[in-house]
Every structure is written in structure tokens, then in C-alpha cells.
Design a protein around this motif. Sequence first.
Motif, short mmCIF file in Angstrom:
data_model
loop_
_atom_site.label_atom_id
_atom_site.label_comp_id
_atom_site.label_asym_id
_atom_site.label_seq_id
_atom_site.Cartn_x
_atom_site.Cartn_y
_atom_site.Cartn_z
N VAL A 1 3.96 23.34 18.86
CA VAL A 1 3.41 23.22 17.55
C VAL A 1 2.07 24.08 17.33
CG1 VAL A 1 2.78 21.47 15.81
CG2 VAL A 1 4.72 21.05 17.42
N LEU A 2 1.29 23.73 18.59
CA LEU A 2 -0.26 24.24 18.48
C LEU A 2 -0.53 25.22 19.54
CD1 LEU A 2 -2.21 20.98 17.84
CD2 LEU A 2 -1.56 22.79 15.85
N THR A 3 -1.14 26.26 19.28
CA THR A 3 -1.44 27.14 20.35
C THR A 3 -3.14 27.20 20.54
OG1 THR A 3 -1.56 28.95 18.94
CG2 THR A 3 0.59 28.52 20.06
N TRP A 4 -3.45 27.51 21.67
CA TRP A 4 -4.88 27.70 21.73
C TRP A 4 -5.40 28.99 21.11
CZ3 TRP A 4 -7.70 23.94 23.74
CH2 TRP A 4 -7.41 23.00 24.59
N ALA A 5 -6.30 28.82 20.38
CA ALA A 5 -6.78 29.93 19.72
C ALA A 5 -7.12 31.16 20.35
CB ALA A 5 -8.12 29.78 18.77
N SER A 6 -6.42 32.31 20.06
CA SER A 6 -6.61 33.45 21.03
C SER A 6 -7.29 34.46 20.38
CB SER A 6 -5.23 34.09 21.10
OG SER A 6 -4.46 34.56 20.18
N LEU A 7 -7.36 34.75 19.02
CA LEU A 7 -8.25 35.71 18.31
C LEU A 7 -8.69 35.10 17.07
CD1 LEU A 7 -9.48 38.68 18.75
CD2 LEU A 7 -7.50 39.46 17.28
N ILE A 8 -10.08 34.98 17.05
CA ILE A 8 -10.76 34.28 15.90
C ILE A 8 -11.76 35.31 15.22
CG2 ILE A 8 -12.38 32.60 15.20
CD1 ILE A 8 -11.42 31.01 17.48
N GLY A 9 -11.44 35.56 13.95
CA GLY A 9 -11.99 36.45 12.93
C GLY A 9 -12.89 35.58 12.18
N VAL A 10 -14.06 35.70 11.63
CA VAL A 10 -15.12 35.02 10.83
C VAL A 10 -14.82 36.05 9.61
CG1 VAL A 10 -17.14 34.05 10.49
CG2 VAL A 10 -16.40 34.18 12.56
N THR A 11 -14.51 35.50 8.61
CA THR A 11 -14.28 36.40 7.30
C THR A 11 -15.30 36.02 6.07
OG1 THR A 11 -12.65 34.71 6.54
CG2 THR A 11 -11.74 36.34 7.72
N GLY A 12 -15.98 35.00 6.30
CA GLY A 12 -16.91 34.44 5.40
C GLY A 12 -17.95 33.46 5.54
N LEU A 13 -19.19 33.55 4.97
CA LEU A 13 -20.10 32.68 5.16
C LEU A 13 -20.90 32.25 3.70
CD1 LEU A 13 -22.27 31.32 7.27
CD2 LEU A 13 -23.59 33.25 7.01
N LYS A 14 -20.72 30.88 3.81
CA LYS A 14 -21.50 30.49 2.40
C LYS A 14 -22.54 29.46 2.71
CE LYS A 14 -18.95 28.22 -0.69
NZ LYS A 14 -18.01 28.06 -1.96
N CYS A 15 -23.57 29.57 2.17
CA CYS A 15 -24.77 28.70 2.32
C CYS A 15 -25.07 28.02 0.99
CB CYS A 15 -26.15 29.14 3.08
SG CYS A 15 -25.43 29.85 4.69
N HIS A 16 -25.36 26.73 0.70
CA HIS A 16 -25.78 26.07 -0.48
C HIS A 16 -26.83 25.01 -0.04
CE1 HIS A 16 -25.50 24.25 -4.43
NE2 HIS A 16 -24.97 23.04 -3.75
N VAL A 17 -27.74 25.06 -0.67
CA VAL A 17 -28.93 23.90 -0.61
C VAL A 17 -28.60 23.02 -1.58
CG1 VAL A 17 -31.36 23.63 -0.90
CG2 VAL A 17 -30.55 25.63 0.29
N VAL A 18 -28.64 21.80 -1.18
CA VAL A 18 -28.26 20.45 -2.07
C VAL A 18 -29.72 20.20 -2.62
CG1 VAL A 18 -27.45 18.20 -2.42
CG2 VAL A 18 -26.20 19.89 -0.96
N ASP A 19 -30.61 20.10 -2.01
CA ASP A 19 -32.08 19.49 -2.34
C ASP A 19 -33.15 20.64 -2.07
OD1 ASP A 19 -34.21 18.15 -2.72
OD2 ASP A 19 -34.16 16.84 -0.99
N PRO A 20 -33.59 21.44 -3.04
CA PRO A 20 -34.34 22.65 -3.06
C PRO A 20 -35.77 21.90 -2.70
CG PRO A 20 -33.43 22.40 -5.36
CD PRO A 20 -32.71 21.45 -4.28
N SER A 21 -36.13 20.83 -3.16
CA SER A 21 -37.58 20.43 -2.63
C SER A 21 -37.42 20.28 -1.18
CB SER A 21 -37.78 19.14 -3.49
OG SER A 21 -36.89 18.23 -2.87
N TYR A 22 -36.62 20.07 -0.43
CA TYR A 22 -36.80 19.82 1.06
C TYR A 22 -36.45 20.89 2.01
CZ TYR A 22 -36.27 16.96 5.08
OH TYR A 22 -36.55 16.15 6.13
N CYS A 23 -35.52 21.94 1.23
CA CYS A 23 -35.34 23.29 2.15
C CYS A 23 -35.16 24.27 1.55
CB CYS A 23 -34.35 22.99 3.48
SG CYS A 23 -32.60 22.79 2.82
N ARG A 24 -35.05 25.73 1.91
CA ARG A 24 -34.84 26.87 1.12
C ARG A 24 -34.26 27.61 2.17
NH1 ARG A 24 -39.87 28.03 -0.65
NH2 ARG A 24 -40.22 29.62 0.95
#
Length: 178
Positions: free
Chosen positions: A18-41
Amino acid sequence: MRQLVFIRVSLILLSLNVLTWASLIGVTGLKCHVVDPSYCRIENCVMKPVRRGVKEVNMVVRLLQVPITNVSVRAEILRRGYSTKSLYQFEIDCCQFWLTKRRNPMAQAVYKFLRLGTYSNANHSCPYNNDIIIDHLPIDKDLNLPLPIGKGEYVLKMYWKTYNVLRSTIDLNLKITD
């Protein structure tokens, strides 16, 4: 106890193909979001192609209230477009992650998968007094996520908290093929 159940279920599912060990992994996107802008940027959250088959991630998180002595992250791996139920989910205390030898195996797998020990300055225990930098993290065909997971598109969601207050979220889109 939960880890033993997870291992047993994974082995049973692997034996049923049913499952296989991941053989080829591609990273297709990256998204960052700051919830508290007074704490980090987040000043830089970029994944760009460097050459054929190789992408590079650069990220700079400016910490506006230092020192930080309590950091935790909740991570989930979800199948894209099918359900909001997570396949894998764990939460760790990042300060304790570095201090103990008995680390959460899921957290250790994701940490090694992202190679943060080599390409980041977030490789020590608390307190964090400086900005968090991920510099020229290569994303290529050599990535290996040691989890039994089927082919398809997934999202690795990370919810970063300090002092039990959500500060930022990072989503990493993954595509697993043969």
C-alpha cells in the motif's frame, strides 16, 4: 508505545504494497507566513532554480524580541487536494531537541531530510539571540525522506511557536515519484 504502533502499522502496510519508501522527492513550492509581525519578520523566503534539477532555498527570519528561550514546532504531512487529515503529525520542543539524545524519530527524519544542521544557523539549543538563516540549502534528487509514504503530492506544514503562541507558518510542497 505510540512509536511501536506506528512502526508495526507501517510494516504491515509496506508488506501489503500500500505504501512505498519515498524514492524521488521534488520540492515544488515554498510559502512563508508571519502571524505576529511584532515578533518576527521573514525578509527572505525564496526557492529558486540553480541548474537543471537543483533548486536552492534561502530564508532569513529576523527575530525582533530576543533572547528566545522557548521554541516549539508542530509539523504535519498532508496529502494535497484529498483531505485535511494529516498523515503524520508531531510537535517538538526545539530547545529540548538539541539537549537530549533520545530525539523524536519523526522530527529527526524531517531535520535530516531538510539538512538544517549544515545549511542553517539554527543548530543549537536555546537561547536564540540572532536571526535564523537558511543559506543556499540545495534541493536536488538526493533528498530522502525515510518515511513509508505513497506517490503523490504532499504538503509539509510547520507551525512555529514561541512561548506557546503561534508566530509563523511555513509550507513546503512535495511531489513524490518513482
